[in-house]
Design a protein around this motif. Sequence first.
Motif, PDB file in Angstrom:
ATOM      1  N   GLU A  87      -8.030  -4.120   3.779  1.00 55.76           N
ATOM      2  CA  GLU A  87      -6.649  -4.086   4.250  1.00 55.76           C
ATOM      3  C   GLU A  87      -5.759  -3.343   3.254  1.00 55.76           C
ATOM      4  O   GLU A  87      -6.108  -3.179   2.085  1.00 55.76           O
ATOM      5  N   LEU A  88      -4.620  -2.879   3.752  1.00 56.60           N
ATOM      6  CA  LEU A  88      -3.647  -2.179   2.916  1.00 56.60           C
ATOM      7  C   LEU A  88      -2.762  -3.212   2.223  1.00 56.60           C
ATOM      8  O   LEU A  88      -1.643  -3.483   2.663  1.00 56.60           O
ATOM      9  N   LYS A  89      -3.262  -3.767   1.156  1.00 60.19           N
ATOM     10  CA  LYS A  89      -2.522  -4.793   0.449  1.00 60.19           C
ATOM     11  C   LYS A  89      -2.465  -4.441  -1.035  1.00 60.19           C
ATOM     12  O   LYS A  89      -3.473  -4.102  -1.649  1.00 60.19           O
ATOM     13  N   GLU A  90      -1.265  -4.511  -1.594  1.00 58.85           N
ATOM     14  CA  GLU A  90      -1.092  -4.183  -3.011  1.00 58.85           C
ATOM     15  C   GLU A  90      -1.869  -5.158  -3.896  1.00 58.85           C
ATOM     16  O   GLU A  90      -1.930  -6.357  -3.615  1.00 58.85           O
ATOM     17  N   GLY A  91      -2.483  -4.628  -4.937  1.00 56.91           N
ATOM     18  CA  GLY A  91      -3.251  -5.486  -5.836  1.00 56.91           C
ATOM     19  C   GLY A  91      -3.603  -4.761  -7.123  1.00 56.91           C
ATOM     20  O   GLY A  91      -3.232  -3.599  -7.335  1.00 56.91           O
ATOM     21  N   ILE A 123      -4.878  -1.361 -13.419  1.00 60.24           N
ATOM     22  CA  ILE A 123      -3.960  -0.459 -12.719  1.00 60.24           C
ATOM     23  C   ILE A 123      -3.435  -1.184 -11.482  1.00 60.24           C
ATOM     24  O   ILE A 123      -4.216  -1.800 -10.746  1.00 60.24           O
ATOM     25  N   LEU A 124      -2.136  -1.106 -11.234  1.00 60.68           N
ATOM     26  CA  LEU A 124      -1.564  -1.663 -10.009  1.00 60.68           C
ATOM     27  C   LEU A 124      -1.725  -0.643  -8.882  1.00 60.68           C
ATOM     28  O   LEU A 124      -1.290   0.507  -9.016  1.00 60.68           O
ATOM     29  N   ILE A 125      -2.383  -1.062  -7.805  1.00 61.51           N
ATOM     30  CA  ILE A 125      -2.608  -0.179  -6.660  1.00 61.51           C
ATOM     31  C   ILE A 125      -1.577  -0.477  -5.576  1.00 61.51           C
ATOM     32  O   ILE A 125      -1.510  -1.588  -5.046  1.00 61.51           O
ATOM     33  N   SER A 126      -0.747   0.516  -5.264  1.00 61.32           N
ATOM     34  CA  SER A 126       0.231   0.425  -4.175  1.00 61.32           C
ATOM     35  C   SER A 126      -0.109   1.520  -3.160  1.00 61.32           C
ATOM     36  O   SER A 126      -0.068   2.712  -3.495  1.00 61.32           O
ATOM     37  N   TRP A 127      -0.427   1.129  -1.950  1.00 64.47           N
ATOM     38  CA  TRP A 127      -0.940   2.077  -0.969  1.00 64.47           C
ATOM     39  C   TRP A 127       0.125   3.008  -0.407  1.00 64.47           C
ATOM     40  O   TRP A 127      -0.123   4.202  -0.249  1.00 64.47           O
ATOM     41  N   GLY A 128       1.292   2.477  -0.064  1.00 61.82           N
ATOM     42  CA  GLY A 128       2.280   3.296   0.633  1.00 61.82           C
ATOM     43  C   GLY A 128       1.729   3.713   1.981  1.00 61.82           C
ATOM     44  O   GLY A 128       1.216   2.897   2.738  1.00 61.82           O
ATOM     45  N   ALA A 129       1.767   5.012   2.261  1.00 61.25           N
ATOM     46  CA  ALA A 129       1.224   5.521   3.522  1.00 61.25           C
ATOM     47  C   ALA A 129      -0.204   6.029   3.364  1.00 61.25           C
ATOM     48  O   ALA A 129      -0.806   6.528   4.314  1.00 61.25           O
TER      49      ALA A 129
END
Length: 278
Positions: A82-86, A100-106
């Motif tokens: 899923e597209l969930k920040e983590g 590293i913080l992963i932020s998906w955006g688009a």
Amino acid sequence: MRNCFNIIFICCLILFVDSCNAPHDNSLDPENPDNALYVIEGTVVTSGLISNPINNVQVFWSVDKVYVPTDNNGYFKIGCKELKEGWLYFNKSGYSSDSILISWGAQKKISVQERLNDIPTIDSIFIYSSILNKYSSPEYQLTFEITITAQSDNIDSVFVQCPALLINKSIQKISSKYFTESFSDIDLNLTSMAEVIGKNFDIYTKASSGKTYLVGNSNVKRIITDEIETISPKNEDTLSTNYPVLTWKRFLEGFNFNYMLEVYTDEPEPKLLWEKDN
């Protein structure tokens, strides 16, 4: 005709049940991990001027609780549900952990490159004292000689700390592995060099990235405080030879030490004329 239909139906059912356990390696299979809709991939390399891939780094994706190791090229790939920040965590023995913080955006695919600092290892620590028996008054010094190995050769500086004596001093870098510095009792804000006996000195390295590592510690067992008593020549003796015999009372302390002899001119700014070590 009814019997033939039953046979065909049973055969089809068996084939269907058996196919449920088949590996999902079909490029069109939605459960094939290579076909994940969301992917995090990247490489892990050493920090420093020359970057080399690091294999077998454990990469952990916090959202799906998934661990994957890097290959011999430092590459990893994680299929996400899923597209969930983590957070993406990197860990390997001998290297500093990082995240590293992963932020998906688009985005549906994120590529990263992580640089890990290897933790330097200390090869040797020598801490020894010396007393300089000058004509006017003795001078005391504490010398540190430290050898440290770092695979990525990224040691920016080395310093020693003694919390008990509020000492925090930088050690001069002579080569990529060798660091040394001498300090007087005045440099260390001590009333007597004997104050360092039994105190722990922690050795820290600082990487070019700014990270610091505690790599070792040591302490001082004893300090030489006795002055050497000279016999001759002394007290401004006038000599008739250019090669005098220097004599002094033998120094017996029961531990390893060595002499260094130096002869200077007797003037406001003395000049070194001769020296002999050991």
